[in-house]
Design an enzyme around this catalytic site. Structure first.
Site, mmCIF file in Angstrom:
data_model
loop_
_atom_site.group_PDB
_atom_site.id
_atom_site.type_symbol
_atom_site.label_atom_id
_atom_site.label_comp_id
_atom_site.label_asym_id
_atom_site.label_seq_id
_atom_site.Cartn_x
_atom_site.Cartn_y
_atom_site.Cartn_z
ATOM 1 N N SER A 1 -8.710 -0.469 -4.228
ATOM 2 C CA SER A 1 -8.961 -0.087 -2.838
ATOM 3 C C SER A 1 -10.469 -0.005 -2.605
ATOM 4 O O SER A 1 -11.173 -0.998 -2.748
ATOM 5 C CB SER A 1 -8.248 1.224 -2.521
ATOM 6 O OG SER A 1 -8.183 1.448 -1.135
ATOM 7 N N LYS B 1 0.876 -1.185 0.000
ATOM 8 C CA LYS B 1 0.000 0.000 0.000
ATOM 9 C C LYS B 1 0.906 1.225 0.000
ATOM 10 O O LYS B 1 1.176 1.852 1.030
ATOM 11 C CB LYS B 1 -0.912 -0.013 1.227
ATOM 12 C CG LYS B 1 -2.094 0.946 1.115
ATOM 13 C CD LYS B 1 -3.108 0.451 0.104
ATOM 14 C CE LYS B 1 -4.358 1.334 0.110
ATOM 15 N NZ LYS B 1 -5.352 0.885 -0.878
#
Length: 595
Positions: free
Chosen positions: A387, A190
């Site tokens: 996401s 991430k």
């Protein structure tokens, strides 16, 4: 006296709004009443892609005035489906951009081009004034390769030699000036905040970037090789040996012809028939619009493009040009589709890089409710569905992505910048007071997290991440351990995601429609019913002019003072239309049922 002055001020404001609003309304009404000119018997459509495309058409009727009124991928592919069966349309002429096209956009347009050529049996002429190494230029080349004839301007530059991406890292700059980047990531892939935390790519960041870039690159060139009937290895070797001039590219079989824009236009028109005309693509779209069928089985089409936030579009500026996914609006559209007796399935078009977890959860709950009501939900992924974009897709009956859609990124990040030390160097002191628990001041900008605040914030991020994993595992019917293994915030292309079980099929919007028909056991022609829960054009008009219900009365008073019967009639019509579009009413503009 005070009330009198307020009344006078209100009337004055009403007069100003009246003098601005009524002419605008008259123009809009006149434009709506005007009949579009007929399409010439021999037409060549002109599609200019140099200005870029959004994924979906803007819901905001004022977007054209704010720089957001360009074309969309969805409008282009829908118009091409009409044009391929229109006997008056003989060909398509496309202007390609000099830089890159979003890979999934190129994939979707390529499918539309192939359908236009094979089903409509009509040629496509593509022209480029150069290809430069800007963005995903290989995707632009792939789209040109899907045409019947690929032209380039003489002596223009052909530089489709590869794909590069550059990032700027601010860690040393922050250290020098006293800025602390206080962020938590779940997990190592991430990497959206990596430029604030490091001075170079981490191994995971580099691995992820090279993986998806390599997948996009290979997919684009393998597809281009198939369309140009060349060996993929030979095509890649020739491209990477560049750059070339247009003439050199033609000699190597990378393009078909060299000529000016006027040359290809003249050729396309001469082949289209006597008296053929070049017609602007958007102009044709408006002229050829077919009346919407109001009855019978339907597949609802619901769009979500942009960052995901809580709330409704009614709180946004009516002149904003950026696309945003408002959770109230999208959830409402899904619930409306679930309750509509004519709707048998839903195609949910998602093109979002993510956003709020709570907003994403609200939309996901609506997807689940639609499925529980017996309406299959098929997600069609656009440029990206990552996401939060994947969160809202995860429970769909089926997920269809383009090979180069960027998806996954199953992870979370959050934090703050602590700039107290940086400001102190310039004589600015940041101080905070608080009552209650220590965590109340956790997000102050002066200082970094305390150890206790960091622990609590990390625990909160862990809970969100665990919830994300659980939703993906349930939606995709995968073991949570497997989801954790392939998640960690990593971005995947659609092709990679299919191999991992995060996507069901590769394809575009119309493949998603076919899947929805199959899941709903629908046969033959089925109408598509666009549905959205945002503000109507009339509501946007009211907001643009600040015309609330109180202002409407002020406007009416102004019209009465002026004694203009035409103004009174227009205001009566506006007020009546406003009542039709009010909550609980049957909005004529939105084609939504009464509940």
């Amino acid at each position: 006296m005070k009330q009198f002055l307020l009344t006078v001020a209100g009337v004055f404001v009403g007069l100003v709004l009246f003098l601005v609003g009524v002419p605008f309304l008259l123009i809009v009404m006149a434009a709506g009443a005007a009949r579009p000119a007929p399409v010439p018997a021999h037409s060549v459509l002109h599609l200019d892609l140099r200005g870029g495309l959004t994924d979906q058409a803007a819901q905001n009727p004022f977007a054209a005035f704010s720089g957001g009124g360009g074309g969309s991928v969805m409008s282009v592919i829908e118009t091409l489906r009409r044009a391929e069966s229109d006997d008056k349309v003989k060909a398509l002429f496309v202007r390609l951009p000099e830089g890159g096209i979003a890979p999934a956009t190129a994939d979707e347009l390529r499918l539309a081009f192939k359908h236009f050529r094979t089903v409509g049996k009509k040629p496509i002429y593509a022209h480029s004034q150069g290809l430069y190494p800007s963005g995903m230029v290989t995707s632009t080349y792939m789209l040109g390769a899907a045409s019947s004839e690929y032209w380039m301007q003489p002596d223009s530059s052909f530089q489709a030699v590869g794909v590069a991406s550059e990032a700027m890292f601010f860690k040393r700059f922050f250290d020098k000036y006293g800025v602390k980047a206080e962020y938590e990531q779940r997990h190592e892939y991430k990497n959206a905040v990596n430029p604030y935390l490091y001075s170079d790519y981490t191994p995971a960041h580099r691995e992820s970037a090279l993986s998806w870039m390599g997948s996009v690159y290979r997919t684009a060139l393998t597809t281009a090789a198939a369309d140009r009937m060349k060996d993929p290895a030979v095509l890649i070797r020739d491209l990477e040996a560049g750059p070339y001039s247009a003439q050199e590219a033609q000699a190597k079989g990378l393009i078909d012809r060299v000529g000016q824009v006027h040359d290809v236009q003249t050729l396309a028109l001469s082949r289209a028939g006597k008296g053929a005309k070049l017609i602007d693509f958007d102009d044709y779209a408006a002229r050829s619009k077919r009346p919407t069928t109001k009855t019978g089985p339907a597949i609802a089409v619901i769009g979500a493009e942009g960052p995901i936030v809580t709330g409704t579009s009614g709180s946004a500026s009516p002149f904003g040009g950026e696309s945003t996914v408002y959770s109230d609006d999208v959830a409402k559209a899904l619930y409306d589709a679930a309750a509509d007796k004519d709707v048998k399935a839903i195609v949910f078009r998602v093109s979002s890089p993510g956003g709020s977890d709570t907003a994403s959860e609200q939309i996901l709950a609506a997807v689940k409710a639609a499925k529980a009501a017996g309406k299959p939900v098929v997600v069609s992924m656009g440029t990206y569905a990552a996401s939060g974009g994947y969160w809202i897709s995860s429970a769909a009956s089926s997920i269809i992505a383009e090979p180069t859609t960027l998806t996954g990124s199953i992870g979370v990040y959050g934090g703050k910048f602590a700039i107290g030390d940086a400001l102190a160097r310039f004589g600015v002191d940041t101080r905070q007071v608080q009552v209650g628990g220590d965590y109340a001041g956790a997000f102050g900008s002066g200082e970094g997290f305390t150890d206790d605040q960091r622990a609590k914030f990390a625990g909160w991020m862990d809970r969100i991440y665990a919830g994300f994993i659980t939703r993906v595992a349930e939606g995709r019917k995968l073991p949570p351990e497997r989801v954790r293994e392939i998640a960690k915030g990593r971005v995947w292309t659609g092709e990679q995601a299919k191999q991992l079980g995060l996507v069901d099929e590769l394809g575009g919007f119309y493949q998603a429609v076919d899947k929805a028909k199959s899941l709903a056991n629908l046969k033959g022609e089925v109408r598509l019913k666009p549905m959205n829960g945002g503000q109507s054009p009339l509501e946007a008009f009211e907001r643009a002019l600040g015309v609330s219900s109180t202002s409407m009365r002020t406007l009416a008073a102004s019209a009465w003072i002026l004694g203009d019967p035409r103004a009174e009639a227009i205001l009566d019509d506006l007020a009546t239309a406003r009542l039709r579009a009010a909550p609980g009413g049957a909005s004529v503009l939105a084609d939504t049922p009464i509940h």
